[in-house]
Design a protein around this motif. Structure first.
Motif, PDB file in Angstrom:
ATOM      1  N   ARG A  33       0.836  -1.212   0.000  1.00 45.94           N
ATOM      2  CA  ARG A  33       0.000   0.000   0.000  1.00 45.94           C
ATOM      3  C   ARG A  33       0.871   1.262   0.000  1.00 45.94           C
ATOM      4  O   ARG A  33       0.511   2.283  -0.594  1.00 45.94           O
ATOM      5  N   GLY A 118      -3.625   1.952  10.843  1.00 41.63           N
ATOM      6  CA  GLY A 118      -4.817   1.276  10.338  1.00 41.63           C
ATOM      7  C   GLY A 118      -5.866   2.264   9.866  1.00 41.63           C
ATOM      8  O   GLY A 118      -6.571   2.011   8.880  1.00 41.63           O
ATOM      9  N   GLY A 121      -5.238   3.009   6.455  1.00 37.71           N
ATOM     10  CA  GLY A 121      -5.279   1.873   5.553  1.00 37.71           C
ATOM     11  C   GLY A 121      -3.970   1.117   5.457  1.00 37.71           C
ATOM     12  O   GLY A 121      -3.793   0.312   4.531  1.00 37.71           O
ATOM     13  N   GLY A 123      -1.156  -1.585   6.866  1.00 34.80           N
ATOM     14  CA  GLY A 123      -1.092  -2.787   7.689  1.00 34.80           C
ATOM     15  C   GLY A 123       0.324  -3.226   7.994  1.00 34.80           C
ATOM     16  O   GLY A 123       1.140  -2.445   8.484  1.00 34.80           O
ATOM     17  N   ASP A 145      -1.487  -3.234   2.635  1.00 35.90           N
ATOM     18  CA  ASP A 145      -2.815  -2.682   2.873  1.00 35.90           C
ATOM     19  C   ASP A 145      -3.385  -3.317   4.137  1.00 35.90           C
ATOM     20  O   ASP A 145      -3.103  -4.473   4.462  1.00 35.90           O
ATOM     21  N   ILE A 146      -4.165  -2.557   4.875  1.00 34.79           N
ATOM     22  CA  ILE A 146      -4.737  -3.047   6.129  1.00 34.79           C
ATOM     23  C   ILE A 146      -5.566  -4.315   5.924  1.00 34.79           C
ATOM     24  O   ILE A 146      -5.668  -5.162   6.823  1.00 34.79           O
ATOM     25  N   ASN A 147      -6.130  -4.487   4.714  1.00 33.76           N
ATOM     26  CA  ASN A 147      -6.964  -5.663   4.435  1.00 33.76           C
ATOM     27  C   ASN A 147      -6.172  -6.811   3.818  1.00 33.76           C
ATOM     28  O   ASN A 147      -6.772  -7.829   3.447  1.00 33.76           O
ATOM     29  N   ASP A 148      -4.870  -6.646   3.703  1.00 33.32           N
ATOM     30  CA  ASP A 148      -4.015  -7.692   3.128  1.00 33.32           C
ATOM     31  C   ASP A 148      -3.322  -8.423   4.274  1.00 33.32           C
ATOM     32  O   ASP A 148      -2.425  -7.874   4.923  1.00 33.32           O
ATOM     33  N   PRO A 149      -3.690  -9.674   4.554  1.00 30.13           N
ATOM     34  CA  PRO A 149      -3.135 -10.390   5.711  1.00 30.13           C
ATOM     35  C   PRO A 149      -1.768 -11.017   5.445  1.00 30.13           C
ATOM     36  O   PRO A 149      -1.145 -11.566   6.360  1.00 30.13           O
TER      37      PRO A 149
END
Length: 354
Positions: A33, A118, A121, A123, A145-149
């Motif tokens: 990100r 966070g 956005g 991570g 990205d915060i939604n990418d684990p």
């Protein structure tokens, strides 16, 4: 491929705007990100951001990005990330550091940092470290990205292990170019204080660099004078001293240039009395008389201008001669006009000719 990036990386020392392009490419290659490159410099016991570059998206959102990613509010900046040793292990160029290397589990500062990141956005974090001089650290910081684990794995580390030495070298080159630019600027400022005009020409008399005194002198020359000067330079094969009208010229052939020194005959710069006073340990009144004599004034002229008696002015002159250990007025003028004050200061526009 790292090789695809190298043309942009090595263009950055002369075009700082290319760093954003490099970091944009890194974002795409590593699927992150945010990508930021930061140079930290030691300031006492702390490290301060000397410069930073960001990908274009982070650049557009710098107001939110800087405080928590690049600013002093980021606890990573105060951690051992900037120490050449982490947990006692010397960091080589390209060593990778995660938050788990910097903070103990449950660290409240780290928790607050992750919460703020966070909100933007951002991570998972990975950084690569390199030294770029004594007390200077180069850090490449990447955020998923915060939604990418996905954590950063061996593939990303292998990519960065190849890239990081090139980033390090590009920054070292940029630092060297900056230092040389600063030195050239300082030298230009220094030679602009000289009263003698200095010019550099090619052997065929094509003009190049000149100092401020040369620009002033040439601005008062006619086109005919300038053409004659260029003919002299083009014909010079060895040191020459000559006179062109009221212009005194010294031509010094160099390896691939011609140095020309110019002085207007009879030009007498107005020397600052306060500097004469400091150099020769004179009183303000004595230094004003000395400056006037160096301008070609007589003791009588000075007395009339400053509304003192001629006898008073002559007494002051005797005091000046004693302090400067000169026997005659002519010796005094020669002493002052050959001093560092006369040679190293810009001529005043009020200078006169004796």
């Amino acid at each position: 491929m790292v090789s695809d990036l190298l043309l942009d990386v090595y263009a950055c020392p002369t075009d700082r705007g290319r760093w954003s392009r490099v970091l944009d490419t890194l974002r795409g290659e590593l699927r992150v990100r945010c990508a930021a490159l930061q140079c930290f410099e030691q300031d006492g016991s702390a490290f301060k951001v000397k410069w930073l570059a960001r990908d274009s998206a982070a650049e557009a959102d710098e107001a939110h990005h800087d405080p928590y990613v690049s600013g002093d509010d980021n606890p990573r900046v105060h951690s051992t990330l900037l120490d050449p040793r982490i947990h006692g292990t010397l960091l080589p160029c390209g060593m990778f550091v995660r938050d788990s290397d910097l903070f103990e589990p449950g660290n409240p500062e780290a928790s607050r940092l992750h919460e703020r990141l966070g909100d933007m956005g951002l991570g998972l974090f990975l950084s690569a470290w390199a030294s770029v001089g004594p007390g200077s650290r180069l850090v490449l910081a990447l955020h998923r990205d915060i939604n990418d684990p996905r954590d950063f794995g061996r593939e990303e580390e292998a990519y960065l292990a190849v890239l990081m030495p090139h980033l390090q070298q590009a920054v070292l080159l940029a630092n060297r170019l900056d230092a040389e630019r600063d030195m050239r600027s300082d030298l230009q400022t220094a030679v602009d204080h000289l009263q003698c005009g200095l010019l550099l020409f090619t052997p065929d008399a094509r003009p190049g660099w000149m100092n401020a005194a040369a620009r002033r002198i040439l601005s008062r020359r006619t086109a005919q004078d300038t053409s004659a000067l260029r003919r002299i330079i083009a014909a010079a094969r060895q040191h020459q001293c000559l006179v062109l009208g009221d212009l005194q010229i010294l031509v010094v052939p160099l390896a691939d240039k011609v140095l020309v020194m110019l002085s207007e005959r009879g030009a007498s710069p107005a020397l600052p009395p306060e500097l004469i006073a400091r150099l020769f340990t004179l009183t303000p009144t004595e230094s004003r008389l000395t400056a006037a004599l160096c301008q070609g004034a007589t003791v009588t002229d000075y007395a009339r201008t400053h509304q003192v008696s001629v006898g008073t002015a002559r007494f002051q002159l005797k005091q000046i001669l004693a302090k400067t250990r000169t026997a005659r007025q002519s010796d005094l003028v020669r002493e002052v006009c050959t001093s560092v004050v006369a040679h190293a200061l810009k001529p005043h526009t009020s200078s006169c000719r004796p």
